[in-house]
Design an enzyme around this catalytic site. Sequence first.
Site, PDB file in Angstrom:
ATOM      1  N   TYR A   1       9.063  -9.347  17.012  1.00  0.00           N
ATOM      2  CA  TYR A   1       9.648 -10.687  17.000  1.00  0.00           C
ATOM      3  C   TYR A   1      10.333 -10.922  18.339  1.00  0.00           C
ATOM      4  O   TYR A   1      11.044 -10.048  18.843  1.00  0.00           O
ATOM      5  CB  TYR A   1      10.671 -10.807  15.865  1.00  0.00           C
ATOM      6  CG  TYR A   1      11.397 -12.132  15.819  1.00  0.00           C
ATOM      7  CD1 TYR A   1      10.740 -13.307  15.449  1.00  0.00           C
ATOM      8  CD2 TYR A   1      12.756 -12.220  16.131  1.00  0.00           C
ATOM      9  CE1 TYR A   1      11.414 -14.521  15.402  1.00  0.00           C
ATOM     10  CE2 TYR A   1      13.441 -13.427  16.080  1.00  0.00           C
ATOM     11  CZ  TYR A   1      12.768 -14.577  15.720  1.00  0.00           C
ATOM     12  OH  TYR A   1      13.439 -15.783  15.672  1.00  0.00           O
TER      13      TYR A   1
ATOM     14  N   LYS B   1      22.096 -10.217  21.746  1.00  0.00           N
ATOM     15  CA  LYS B   1      22.904  -9.489  20.761  1.00  0.00           C
ATOM     16  C   LYS B   1      24.103  -8.728  21.372  1.00  0.00           C
ATOM     17  O   LYS B   1      25.108  -9.356  21.658  1.00  0.00           O
ATOM     18  CB  LYS B   1      21.994  -8.625  19.898  1.00  0.00           C
ATOM     19  CG  LYS B   1      20.984  -9.546  19.166  1.00  0.00           C
ATOM     20  CD  LYS B   1      20.118  -8.914  18.129  1.00  0.00           C
ATOM     21  CE  LYS B   1      19.369 -10.009  17.386  1.00  0.00           C
ATOM     22  NZ  LYS B   1      17.940  -9.958  17.439  1.00  0.00           N
TER      23      LYS B   1
ATOM     24  N   ASP C   1      11.294  -6.503  25.689  1.00  0.00           N
ATOM     25  CA  ASP C   1      12.260  -7.331  24.972  1.00  0.00           C
ATOM     26  C   ASP C   1      13.273  -6.391  24.321  1.00  0.00           C
ATOM     27  O   ASP C   1      13.004  -5.776  23.293  1.00  0.00           O
ATOM     28  CB  ASP C   1      11.551  -8.191  23.922  1.00  0.00           C
ATOM     29  CG  ASP C   1      12.540  -9.066  23.147  1.00  0.00           C
ATOM     30  OD1 ASP C   1      13.765  -8.922  23.365  1.00  0.00           O
ATOM     31  OD2 ASP C   1      12.084  -9.885  22.320  1.00  0.00           O
TER      32      ASP C   1
HETATM   33  C1  LIG Z   1      16.986 -11.218  17.721  1.00  0.00           C
HETATM   34  C2  LIG Z   1      15.850 -11.076  18.622  1.00  0.00           C
HETATM   35  C3  LIG Z   1      15.374 -12.136  19.409  1.00  0.00           C
HETATM   36  C4  LIG Z   1      15.919 -13.531  19.276  1.00  0.00           C
HETATM   37  O1  LIG Z   1      17.268 -13.605  19.620  1.00  0.00           O
HETATM   38  P1  LIG Z   1      18.137 -14.840  19.060  1.00  0.00           P
HETATM   39  O2  LIG Z   1      19.465 -14.644  19.699  1.00  0.00           O
HETATM   40  O3  LIG Z   1      18.146 -14.710  17.573  1.00  0.00           O
HETATM   41  O4  LIG Z   1      17.470 -16.081  19.501  1.00  0.00           O
HETATM   42  C5  LIG Z   1      14.375 -11.885  20.336  1.00  0.00           C
HETATM   43  N1  LIG Z   1      13.846 -10.669  20.462  1.00  0.00           N
HETATM   44  C6  LIG Z   1      14.248  -9.626  19.716  1.00  0.00           C
HETATM   45  C7  LIG Z   1      13.633  -8.286  19.924  1.00  0.00           C
HETATM   46  C8  LIG Z   1      15.252  -9.797  18.759  1.00  0.00           C
HETATM   47  O5  LIG Z   1      15.628  -8.767  17.993  1.00  0.00           O
END
Ligand SMILES: *Cc1c(COP(=O)(O)O)cnc(C)c1O
Length: 430
Positions: free
Chosen positions: A145, A266, A238
């Site tokens: 994701y 995060k 990511d």
């Molecule tokens: C949470 C997450 C996102 C999206 O971040 P948001 O702050 O919720 O928009 C993108 N990539 C990864 C790997 C994530 O865990």
Amino acid sequence: MNRYEKSQQAFAQAYAVIPGGVDSPVRAFGSVGGTPPFIARGEGAYIYDIDGNRYIDFVQSWGPLIFGHCDSDIQDAVIDATKKGLSFGAPTIAETTLANEIVELFPHIDKLRFVSSGTEAVMTAIRLARGVSGRDNIIKFVGCYHGHSDSLLVQAGSGLATFGTPSSPGVPSDLTKHTLLARYNDIDSVKKCFEAGDIACVIIEPIAGNMGLVPASEEFLVALRELCTKHNALLIFDEVMSGFRASLRGACGISSVVPDIVTWGKVIGGGMPVGAFGASAKIMSSLSPEGPVYQAGTLSGNPVAMAAGLASLQKLKSNPNIYSELNQKAIKLMNGFKDAATSVGVDMVTDSRGSMFGFFFSKKVVKNFDDALQNDTVLFGKFHQAMLGRGVYLACSSFEAGFICTSMSDDDINSAIIAARESLIEITKG
Ligand SMILES: *Cc1c(COP(=O)(O)O)cnc(C)c1O
């Protein structure tokens, strides 16, 4: 006695004005059933709902709160910052300071830019990769994701290595046809995608946390790097979730592989909305205003978010043992869950990376999304409910990672293990 009475009322009221009653779909408990507790406050390892129930929180806002709730250093930094103004839309020194704190950890990263969410960070990283390479196609992995931007809300069409189809109405297929899907930990599937040509970049969660916890093998990442280099495509890690979670340097601190662009979110906001993406000076120089690739944000790098991020990162950097301590707790928790499962004849596989942990009700080690789909989601739903009833707050889907925070004590871990044992006995009897 109904221990969720007030939350049920609050959920019904929320439902009337907010779609599904929530501002992010997973919070609605759709895949586990029951009503989501409405949270009144948090303190350290715990959250308290509006009915007064206390939970050991293994979600920690889905990752950001590595020091738990209401950490006093982060709180003080935020309160100080708010006294000077919430946002200026003009440069502040805090942005440079936080950028330096991050950049100095990564030899391959010279510059970064702050945004307000992980979604934004990844969306822009993709635009940058396309802008720099002059190519349109991207490769992503099924089960990873990367936020909810159009190019990345893609599912496999008739099969892998085909052009993706939108996974949501409202996403034009003209756009997702540029996203090719490969299988995680399967280099041949990536090679097939490269045959389509015109590949700007490959984006991967090097430690996937959005199909449950599923780390990529070192061998796979090395081969991926070689493929990208061979085809002149950029490799994007990511690390919105794994960054400053799996280790201080995230997956970059665990793997030998050097990506071209890294995205964070995060933890770097310490609980405030922050995302960032970084790369070499050469790549980043393509970004507006230095270069032609456009990106902007009214609240980007706002001083309150920067203060929270800075306080967290400085605390992490001054406590080098944090990750091994958190990992010991994660391992203890996972071993406890697994023993509890074994004792009632239920299959479970577990894993951990630093402060991240994951478990599947499954016989087989999970290496990709197909494997993850084999897990017993019905059993997970029952387990989740039973744990909630015993004051243990787990992610409300079997396709999510769990998180340890520094304020979790050995007693908390032991309590969660006892709750797991009781829960598994309860749900498997009869
Ligand atoms: C949470 C997450 C996102 C999206 O971040 P948001 O702050 O919720 O928009 C993108 N990539 C990864 C790997 C994530 O865990």
